[in-house]
Design an enzyme around this catalytic site. Structure first.
Site, PDB file in Angstrom:
ATOM      1  N   GLN A 132       0.913  -1.151   0.000  1.00 43.40           N
ATOM      2  CA  GLN A 132       0.000   0.000   0.000  1.00 43.40           C
ATOM      3  C   GLN A 132       0.945   1.191   0.000  1.00 43.40           C
ATOM      4  OE1 GLN A 132      -1.638   3.080   0.089  1.00 43.40           O
ATOM      5  NE2 GLN A 132      -1.076   3.007   2.270  1.00 43.40           N
ATOM      6  N   SER A 183      12.270   2.626   0.954  1.00 44.33           N
ATOM      7  CA  SER A 183      11.788   3.962   0.590  1.00 44.33           C
ATOM      8  C   SER A 183      12.520   5.051   1.357  1.00 44.33           C
ATOM      9  CB  SER A 183      10.294   4.064   0.887  1.00 44.33           C
ATOM     10  OG  SER A 183       9.832   5.399   0.791  1.00 44.33           O
ATOM     11  N   GLU A 193      11.128   7.508   2.482  1.00 43.40           N
ATOM     12  CA  GLU A 193      10.232   7.934   3.562  1.00 43.40           C
ATOM     13  C   GLU A 193      10.682   7.372   4.909  1.00 43.40           C
ATOM     14  OE1 GLU A 193       7.546   9.917   3.851  1.00 43.40           O
ATOM     15  OE2 GLU A 193       7.576  10.587   1.767  1.00 43.40           O
ATOM     16  N   TYR A 225       3.161   4.117   6.674  1.00 43.90           N
ATOM     17  CA  TYR A 225       3.843   3.586   5.490  1.00 43.90           C
ATOM     18  C   TYR A 225       5.339   3.469   5.741  1.00 43.90           C
ATOM     19  CZ  TYR A 225       6.090   3.652   0.893  1.00 43.90           C
ATOM     20  OH  TYR A 225       6.897   3.373  -0.185  1.00 43.90           O
TER      21      TYR A 225
END
Length: 345
Positions: free
Chosen positions: A98, A140, A142, A164
């Site tokens: 996701q 990632s 992030e 996430y």
């Protein structure tokens, strides 16, 4: 044995999760060009969501195809086990997740189940299979969150600021753990933002370019965005999937940052995109607080020098060219004539 049979036996096999996404579609094309047999895992749904694979659509209907799609889910260990044991891939590229950061605040449990535990399920399946599979994990930028140093490299501590990002930190740690504990050829690519005309329309870059096309067609008169001051390191997705492949061709597994080393704000993306179509962005762009994250990530800037030193990877497409190519693609998709600045080669 015929030469065709020998070629089939010697051909490498790759399995891709998230094959219908931006990266999955570009990676599929890249691997097919390299001569691979490519298998992809897709979720069963009411629609056959393979639009991004249109470039290789013929392969899907050809009996001699080198592209095969299988129903499965990152929440289903049995399905993952069946697919891997039946098709025995040489390489697994784990891209499924996701992947929308803002949505992860609304769906934290699902995001963790798919992004974190889903990765663990694949690692366990590979470990128990006993097959010499090389595994790529899509990490990632992030994960760096509220950054503790700039630029960020492979040694920069993670400080996640979203469900996430937290799920990606877990997946990264498990990939490293399986590499060290079980000797698996398992690598993570810490990819910074990478965009293309195939980026999902809910992501800010495509949201900007698709809405400009609709403004020019007279369908819309406003573009609603969140944090314009967020600064990102934006690259071109087809170049980043090549880096994924290069990681798995190395003798020893490792983790690598993939980035351009350049930083631009969302505001700069907006300004450049509207400039290219001859519009004043301030007349069209409005801030909607619904698009703001509960915890923002203000700056991400990657240092990809390790990837350059180890396997020669360097980005070629930079920011202005990226904005231009995405804008042209969306204007052409919407049937809008290219303004003078975009028509120029």
């Amino acid at each position: 044995m015929t030469s065709k049979s020998r070629a089939k036996l010697s051909r490498k096999k790759a399995l891709i999760t998230g094959i219908t996404g931006q990266d999955g579609s570009y990676l599929t094309e890249f691997l097919l060009e390299k001569g691979y047999e490519v298998h992809g895992i897709i979720r069963r749904s009411a629609s056959f969501n393979t639009e991004r694979l249109s470039g290789v659509q013929k392969d899907l209907h050809d009996r001699s195809s080198r592209l095969h799609l299988h129903y499965g889910d990152l929440q289903d260990s049995n399905a993952l086990n069946r697919i891997i044991l039946e098709h025995k891939p040489d390489e697994v590229y784990h891209l499924g997740a996701q992947s929308h950061v803002r949505v992860s605040f609304d769906l934290p449990e699902y995001t963790a189940e798919v992004g974190a535990i889903g990765t663990l399920r694949i690692l366990e399946t590979i470990r128990h299979s006993g097959l010499p599979i090389r595994f790529y994990n899509a990490a990632s930028s992030e994960m760096y969150g509220e950054v503790l140093e700039t630029p960020q490299n492979e040694k920069t501590p993670f400080n996640p600021r979203s469900p996430y990002a937290a799920a990606k930190v877990f997946a990264f740690a498990m990939t490293k753990n399986y590499r060290e504990a079980y000797g698996m050829h398992a690598s993570s690519g810490i990819l910074f933002n990478h965009e293309s005309p195939r980026r999902g329309e809910t992501f800010v870059t495509r949201k900007i370019t698709t809405n400009i096309a609709k403004i020019l067609r007279g369908e819309k008169d406003k573009l609603y965005l969140g944090n314009l001051e967020a600064r990102r390191d934006w690259g071109y997705a087809p170049e980043y999937v090549e880096a994924m492949w290069l990681m798995l061709q190395q003798e020893m597994p490792d983790d690598y940052v993939i980035a351009t080393g350049e930083v631009h704000s969302v505001r700069e993306f907006v300004e450049e995109a509207f400039r290219l179509v001859g519009l004043d962005w301030k007349k069209y762009v409005k801030i909607d607080k619904n698009y703001l994250r509960p915890t923002e990530v203000e700056l991400l800037k990657g240092d990809a020098s390790k990837a350059h030193q180890k396997f020669g990877w360097k980005p070629k497409i930079k920011f202005n060219e990226l904005v231009r190519c995405m804008l042209i693609a969306d204007l052409e998709r919407e049937g809008v004539a290219l303004p003078p600045l975009l028509a120029k080669k």
